[in-house]
Scaffold this active site. Structure first.
Site, PDB file in Angstrom:
ATOM      1  N   GLY A  78       0.820  -1.217   0.000  1.00 27.01           N
ATOM      2  CA  GLY A  78       0.000   0.000   0.000  1.00 27.01           C
ATOM      3  C   GLY A  78       0.848   1.259   0.000  1.00 27.01           C
ATOM      4  NE  ARG A 142      -2.320  -4.236  -0.888  1.00 27.92           N
ATOM      5  CZ  ARG A 142      -1.751  -3.757   0.223  1.00 27.92           C
ATOM      6  NH1 ARG A 142      -0.746  -4.400   0.765  1.00 27.92           N
ATOM      7  NH2 ARG A 142      -2.201  -2.664   0.787  1.00 27.92           N
ATOM      8  CG  ASP A 172       4.164  -6.975   8.566  1.00 24.93           C
ATOM      9  OD1 ASP A 172       3.630  -6.536   7.522  1.00 24.93           O
ATOM     10  OD2 ASP A 172       3.511  -7.544   9.452  1.00 24.93           O
ATOM     11  CG  ASP A 173       3.282 -10.064   5.069  1.00 29.21           C
ATOM     12  OD1 ASP A 173       3.784 -10.640   6.059  1.00 29.21           O
ATOM     13  OD2 ASP A 173       2.065 -10.053   4.822  1.00 29.21           O
ATOM     14  CE  LYS A 199       4.452  -0.045   2.540  1.00 25.85           C
ATOM     15  NZ  LYS A 199       3.518  -0.783   1.686  1.00 25.85           N
ATOM     16  CB  THR A 200       2.975  -0.008   6.620  1.00 19.65           C
ATOM     17  OG1 THR A 200       1.556  -0.072   6.772  1.00 19.65           O
ATOM     18  CG2 THR A 200       3.616  -0.397   7.942  1.00 19.65           C
ATOM     19  CG  ASP A 202      -1.668  -0.442   8.316  1.00 17.65           C
ATOM     20  OD1 ASP A 202      -2.205   0.563   7.816  1.00 17.65           O
ATOM     21  OD2 ASP A 202      -1.973  -1.601   7.973  1.00 17.65           O
ATOM     22  N   GLY A 426      -5.390   9.558   3.141  1.00 15.77           N
ATOM     23  CA  GLY A 426      -4.130   9.932   3.791  1.00 15.77           C
ATOM     24  C   GLY A 426      -2.911   9.255   3.208  1.00 15.77           C
TER      25      GLY A 426
HETATM   26  P1  FBP Z   1       0.579  -1.845   3.654  1.00 12.09           P
HETATM   27  O1  FBP Z   1       0.643  -2.661   4.912  1.00 12.09           O
HETATM   28  O2  FBP Z   1       0.943  -2.584   2.439  1.00 12.09           O
HETATM   29  O3  FBP Z   1       1.370  -0.587   3.813  1.00 12.09           O
HETATM   30  O4  FBP Z   1      -0.928  -1.379   3.445  1.00 12.09           O
HETATM   31  C1  FBP Z   1      -1.716  -0.995   4.505  1.00 12.09           C
HETATM   32  C2  FBP Z   1      -3.112  -0.580   4.095  1.00 12.09           C
HETATM   33  O5  FBP Z   1      -3.148   0.792   3.783  1.00 12.09           O
HETATM   34  C3  FBP Z   1      -4.089  -0.946   5.217  1.00 12.09           C
HETATM   35  O6  FBP Z   1      -4.210   0.095   6.132  1.00 12.09           O
HETATM   36  C4  FBP Z   1      -5.344  -1.279   4.453  1.00 12.09           C
HETATM   37  O7  FBP Z   1      -6.121  -2.231   5.121  1.00 12.09           O
HETATM   38  C5  FBP Z   1      -4.835  -1.869   3.171  1.00 12.09           C
HETATM   39  O8  FBP Z   1      -3.565  -1.305   2.955  1.00 12.09           O
HETATM   40  C6  FBP Z   1      -5.717  -1.589   1.992  1.00 12.09           C
HETATM   41  O9  FBP Z   1      -5.217  -2.273   0.898  1.00 12.09           O
HETATM   42  P2  FBP Z   1      -5.496  -1.917  -0.621  1.00 12.09           P
HETATM   43  O10 FBP Z   1      -4.648  -0.737  -0.948  1.00 12.09           O
HETATM   44  O11 FBP Z   1      -5.056  -3.111  -1.356  1.00 12.09           O
HETATM   45  O12 FBP Z   1      -6.945  -1.588  -0.756  1.00 12.09           O
END
Ligand code: FBP
Length: 550
Positions: A78, A142, A172-173, A199-200, A202, A426
């Site tokens: 993401g 992804r 993390d993954d 990065k994330t 979250d 965001g």
């Molecule tokens: P990452 O862990 O890859 O940074 O993504 C987090 C996130 O933004 C979550 O907060 C959310 O649940 C998910 O991605 C949404 O995924 P997508 O962009 O595939 O709709």
């Protein structure tokens, strides 16, 4: 290409760097490390990259000439504000080491690495993206980079361009996979180093050496601005309860940070719900109690924050979701039969096949939510919790509860509601000064790790509540963050996810205040991110980071 006035002005912002990275650096090696848990198992799987020392960079007066370095970068998962600055940091770091060095971008995430979809990132391209949000410079994806065939193809592609190192910017993954890739290449003596970047939005990729994943700061500031605006609206009209779901696939760091910034009446924390083994109806009761209490004071309005991952932390819902995953797993006879059942009969059909307790929970859900739980599944056959409209589920259930209380003369107030989901708003915002500086430093630092021959390391920039000059730059072996976890039926080495710690300072502070915030209208309106102006406004770090370091 047309650009906004802000983007034009912001392009010339020079991100701050830790003192240690300005000029020549020397490497200080710390003690040998070990993984956070399951040391023997992790060591056996990472024979070449386990136990490496921590690295810290310090300034050096010694002039060293670096050879030409060719580096490829992958954006994985993401979007998170600051990704472009990581890339410009790597670029500037490489050019400072040797102007002949080159940076390549693998396009569309790991797919570009596997399929050789690659672009050279020139000065012109980099300049267009400095200090901007988004991942559009090369795109993200992804696809999981976890099979040897993918690693071999990637290596073949690197060899075509003499690429000596790959930087994986991910969560993390993705960093777990970066570590496996580093080990694989090292074992083969392939001549390609692998460096990770945290990065994330979250905020769940953090530990002692990684104080925060990038993007969290900006995303939370954007959500907090929006929450503050809604609070002012609520406090002006005094007629709505706003239920706001906030992104964060699993951990509740975003919800907690936004609560610390804005002081809402209610903020649920999934980790606490799991710890207390709260049921859905207990959660609903708790919310209804706050609404009723405020109504007694004549305040029929308020703001409730709900973490996106909540549903999976409610024990009864978790059991239900696991049973549904089994029942409707792709390719099973039950899944095939399910799609032949008439839509109007599906809820009954599913409920009859669940355990008695899950069946009761399933039937108690509003129809729309029950249907979402049976339909929205990811490629692994799991329910996509991010698509479950928890905010609407709670509104419906709270409304029903207050309706019953009204019949029993226990609630005399009004309940008008609005629902919101803040997530994508965001993820691509222009990075705050903190993220602009932090990301640029992470990238610049990654180039030093590469120049010093490191592999299997994550770029680490610490002491981030101090002025940037005093930040500590270095590297941490990714294996230190790993433990063994069961994934899809197999034990696998993975980076341990950082959930909200219920005995940590951020949660403890929130818990000490929330009863007052629930009843009193004590909203804080943070306003928009400021890029120009006094440092106490522009360089403000997140409340979580401040409290964690207090
Ligand atoms: P990452 O862990 O890859 O940074 O993504 C987090 C996130 O933004 C979550 O907060 C959310 O649940 C998910 O991605 C949404 O995924 P997508 O962009 O595939 O709709």
């Amino acid at each position: 290409m047309a650009i906004s006035a802000l983007q034009k002005e912001r392009a010339s912002y020079q991100p701050k760097l830790p003192k240690a990275l300005k000029g020549n650096v020397k490497v200080i090696e710390g003690k040998a490390t070990q993984s956070v848990a399951d040391q023997d198992a992790i060591k056996e799987l990472f024979l070449n990259t386990y136990g490496l020392p921590l690295i810290t960079f310090e300034t050096s007066s010694e002039q060293t000439k670096s050879p030409v370095l060719n580096v490829g970068v992958i954006l994985s998962g993401g979007q998170a504000p600051g990704g472009h600055n990581v890339i410009s940091g790597i670029f500037d770091g490489l050019k400072a080491l040797n102007p002949e060095s080159k940076l390549y971008g693998f396009k569309g995430g790991p797919d570009g690495f596997i399929n050789n979809d690659i672009v050279e990132l020139t000065n012109d391209i980099i300049d267009t993206y400095r200090n901007t949000g988004g991942f559009d410079i090369i795109g993200s994806g992804r696809t999981k980079l976890e099979e040897e065939a993918q690693f071999d193809k990637g290596l073949e592609n690197c060899k075509k361009l003499n690429i000596n190192a790959v930087v994986v910017i991910g969560g993390d993954d993705s960093n777990t996979n970066a570590c496996v890739l580093a080990e694989y290449y090292k074992n083969k003596d392939a001549g390609v180093q692998v460096i990770g970047c945290p990065k994330t939005i979250d905020g769940d990729l953090k530990n002692q050496m990684i104080e925060i994943s990038f993007g969290f700061d900006t995303a939370c500031k954007v959500y907090s601005e929006l929450i503050g605006n809604i609070m002012r609206d609520a406090n002006s009209a005094k007629k709505y309860w706003h239920f706001i779901k906030l992104m964060g696939r699993s951990a509740s760091h975003i919800a907690l940070e936004c609560a610390l910034q804005t002081q809402p009446n209610i903020c649920l924390i999934s980790e606490e719900v799991a710890k207390k083994k709260q049921t859905l109806s207990e959660i609903v009761d708790g919310i209804a109690d706050v609404i009723a209490k405020r109504a007694e004071n004549g305040e029929n309005f308020g703001v409730a924050l709900i973490p996106e991952g909540l549903i999976e932390f409610i024990p009864e819902m978790k059991t239900l979701i696991n049973e549904l995953n089994e029942l409707l797993a792709e390719g099973t006879a039950t899944a095939q039969a399910f799609f032949h059942v008439k839509k109007s009969h599906r809820i009954d059909w599913v409920a009859e096949k669940l355990s008695p307790s899950s069946s009761v929970v399933f039937r108690s859900l509003p129809e729309g939510i029950a249907n979402q739980l049976t339909l929205d599944r990811d490629p692994h056959g799991n329910v996509q919790v991010s698509k479950i409209e928890t905010e609407k589920l709670l509104i419906e259930m709270v409304e029903a509860e207050l309706g019953e209380r009204k019949l029993e003369n226990k609630f005399a107030g009004k309940f008008g509601s609005q629902n919101h989901f803040f997530g994508y708003e965001g993820r691509c915002a222009a990075p705050s000064n903190f993220d602009a500086d932090y990301c640029y430093s992470l990238g610049y630092n990654a180039s030093s790790l590469i120049a010093n021959g490191k592999t299997g390391y994550m770029s680490s920039v610490r002491n981030t509540t101090a002025p940037a000059d005093e930040w500590i730059a270095g590297g941490v072996p990714i294996t230190t963050m790993m433990n063994m976890e069961r994934r899809h039926g197999h034990l696998k080495p993975v980076i341990q996810k950082a959930l909200v710690e219920l005995d940590g300072n951020p949660f403890t502070y929130f818990a000490s205040k929330r009863e007052v915030w629930a009843v009193k209208t004590d909203f804080v309106y943070p306003g928009p991110i400021q890029y120009f102006g006094p440092t106490e406004v522009c360089d403000r770090v997140s409340e979580t980071l401040k409290l964690e370091k207090a």
